[in-house]
Design a protein around this motif. Sequence first.
Motif, mmCIF file in Angstrom:
data_model
loop_
_atom_site.group_PDB
_atom_site.id
_atom_site.type_symbol
_atom_site.label_atom_id
_atom_site.label_comp_id
_atom_site.label_asym_id
_atom_site.label_seq_id
_atom_site.Cartn_x
_atom_site.Cartn_y
_atom_site.Cartn_z
ATOM 1 N N GLN A 27 6.644 -1.935 -11.914
ATOM 2 C CA GLN A 27 6.732 -1.667 -10.635
ATOM 3 C C GLN A 27 7.916 -1.542 -9.582
ATOM 4 O OE1 GLN A 27 4.139 -0.792 -8.425
ATOM 5 N NE2 GLN A 27 5.559 -0.950 -6.538
ATOM 6 N N GLU B 141 9.314 1.407 -7.757
ATOM 7 C CA GLU B 141 9.996 1.179 -5.980
ATOM 8 C C GLU B 141 11.427 1.585 -5.915
ATOM 9 O OE1 GLU B 141 8.538 -2.697 -4.833
ATOM 10 O OE2 GLU B 141 10.180 -2.727 -3.163
ATOM 11 N N THR C 257 12.232 4.473 -3.182
ATOM 12 C CA THR C 257 13.195 4.170 -2.122
ATOM 13 C C THR C 257 14.300 4.798 -2.017
ATOM 14 O OG1 THR C 257 12.246 1.581 -2.206
ATOM 15 C CG2 THR C 257 14.497 2.121 -1.117
ATOM 16 N N ALA D 226 -1.206 -3.719 -3.747
ATOM 17 C CA ALA D 226 0.008 -3.610 -2.572
ATOM 18 C C ALA D 226 0.417 -5.073 -2.293
ATOM 19 C CB ALA D 226 -0.724 -2.775 -1.423
ATOM 20 N N SER E 75 2.531 -6.245 -5.475
ATOM 21 C CA SER E 75 3.635 -5.614 -5.589
ATOM 22 C C SER E 75 4.377 -5.533 -4.334
ATOM 23 C CB SER E 75 3.266 -3.979 -6.021
ATOM 24 O OG SER E 75 3.128 -3.422 -4.931
ATOM 25 N N ASP F 283 4.257 -3.102 -2.062
ATOM 26 C CA ASP F 283 4.306 -2.033 -1.975
ATOM 27 C C ASP F 283 3.233 -1.605 -1.021
ATOM 28 O OD1 ASP F 283 4.330 0.677 -1.763
ATOM 29 O OD2 ASP F 283 5.007 1.163 -3.878
ATOM 30 N N ASN G 12 3.093 0.910 1.159
ATOM 31 C CA ASN G 12 3.413 2.292 1.711
ATOM 32 C C ASN G 12 2.091 2.683 2.402
ATOM 33 O OD1 ASN G 12 3.531 5.280 1.575
ATOM 34 N ND2 ASN G 12 5.818 4.595 1.147
ATOM 35 N N HIS H 75 -1.295 3.161 -6.501
ATOM 36 C CA HIS H 75 0.139 3.136 -7.217
ATOM 37 C C HIS H 75 0.102 3.732 -8.546
ATOM 38 C CE1 HIS H 75 -0.558 0.258 -3.934
ATOM 39 N NE2 HIS H 75 0.860 0.078 -3.773
#
Lengths: 137, 137
Positions: free
Chosen positions: A57, A61, A65, B24, B27, B29, B31, B51
Motif C-alpha cells: 500500500q 500511495e 501522491t 480505506a 491504509s 487512503d 481518496n 484500491h
Amino acid sequence: MSGPWRTFPEVTHHITERSIRTYAELSGDFNPLHVDPEYAAASRFGSVVAHGPLGLQTVFESVTTWLGLDALPTGASLEASYLAPVRPGDAVRSRVAEMLDHAGTLVLSVTCTNQRDETVIEALVSVPRHVAPKSSA
Amino acid sequence: MSGPWRTFPEVTHHITERSIRTYAELSGDFNPLHVDPEYAAASRFGSVVAHGPLGLQTVFESVTTWLGLDALPTGASLEASYLAPVRPGDAVRSRVAEMLDHAGTLVLSVTCTNQRDETVIEALVSVPRHVAPKSSA
C-alpha cells in the motif's frame, strides 16, 4: 533529475497486529502465519508477518501522491520484489527513489524500508506518460 | 504441463463498498475516488474503484494456495498489470494460468477476471524453486 522530480514524498505506514487482523478479515486470509503468534514463531519467518498487499500500500500511495493522481490508472503496472518480511511493529517507509521517462511511459523506482533501514520491498511502477499531470514531469 | 500442475485453484473475492471502506480505514487512503460516489462518478473511472492492493489479494491467495505455502516467501517477486478497474459489486476471480520452471525459479502467470469475464489484472509471480513443496512441482 531536476525541477519537480526532486520532490520525492515519503509515506510511512505503521503495521500492527490490529491492522494485520483487519486485513485478514477483509481478505479472508487467516493463515496462521499472519494471525497465530505461536504457529508463526515456529515457521521459517520466526514471527507473525503481514500479508503481502499490506506493505505494498505504501508503494501505491507514494507513487500516486508524487504524480498527483487519485489512483494508479488503468494500464499501470507494478513489479514488486519481497526482500524481507514485514512484521507487527514495523514502520514501512516508501519513497520514489528514481524515475525514467521512456517511450511514453514513466517508470518509477520505489524503495520500502523498515525502521532499521532494511529494505523490505523494491518496486518498479510504470504509468502511461499522458496520465501524469503536467506539473509532475 | 501435467501432473500436479493441472490443479489450478481458483480464488474469488467479492469487492463491496464495505470492503473498500474498510481498506480505506486500514491504509489511511481516503481518496474520494475510493470513497465518494459523487466525486468518482465525475472522474475518468466513472464510479468508485477499489484500491489497487485489494484486487491483488486474489493473486497472492491463488499462488500460495497452489504452491501449498503459507505466504509468498522472501525473495518472491510480483509483477501486476492493471488492465481494468475493480468496482464495488465485482467478483474478482484469480487463477494460475501457466507456469514456467526456469533456472531455479518458478514463474507463475495469474489472470484475474471479473464477473463479465473482463481481465482486470494480469500478474507474474516468481518464487525461488526450493521453497515450493515437492508436491507442487
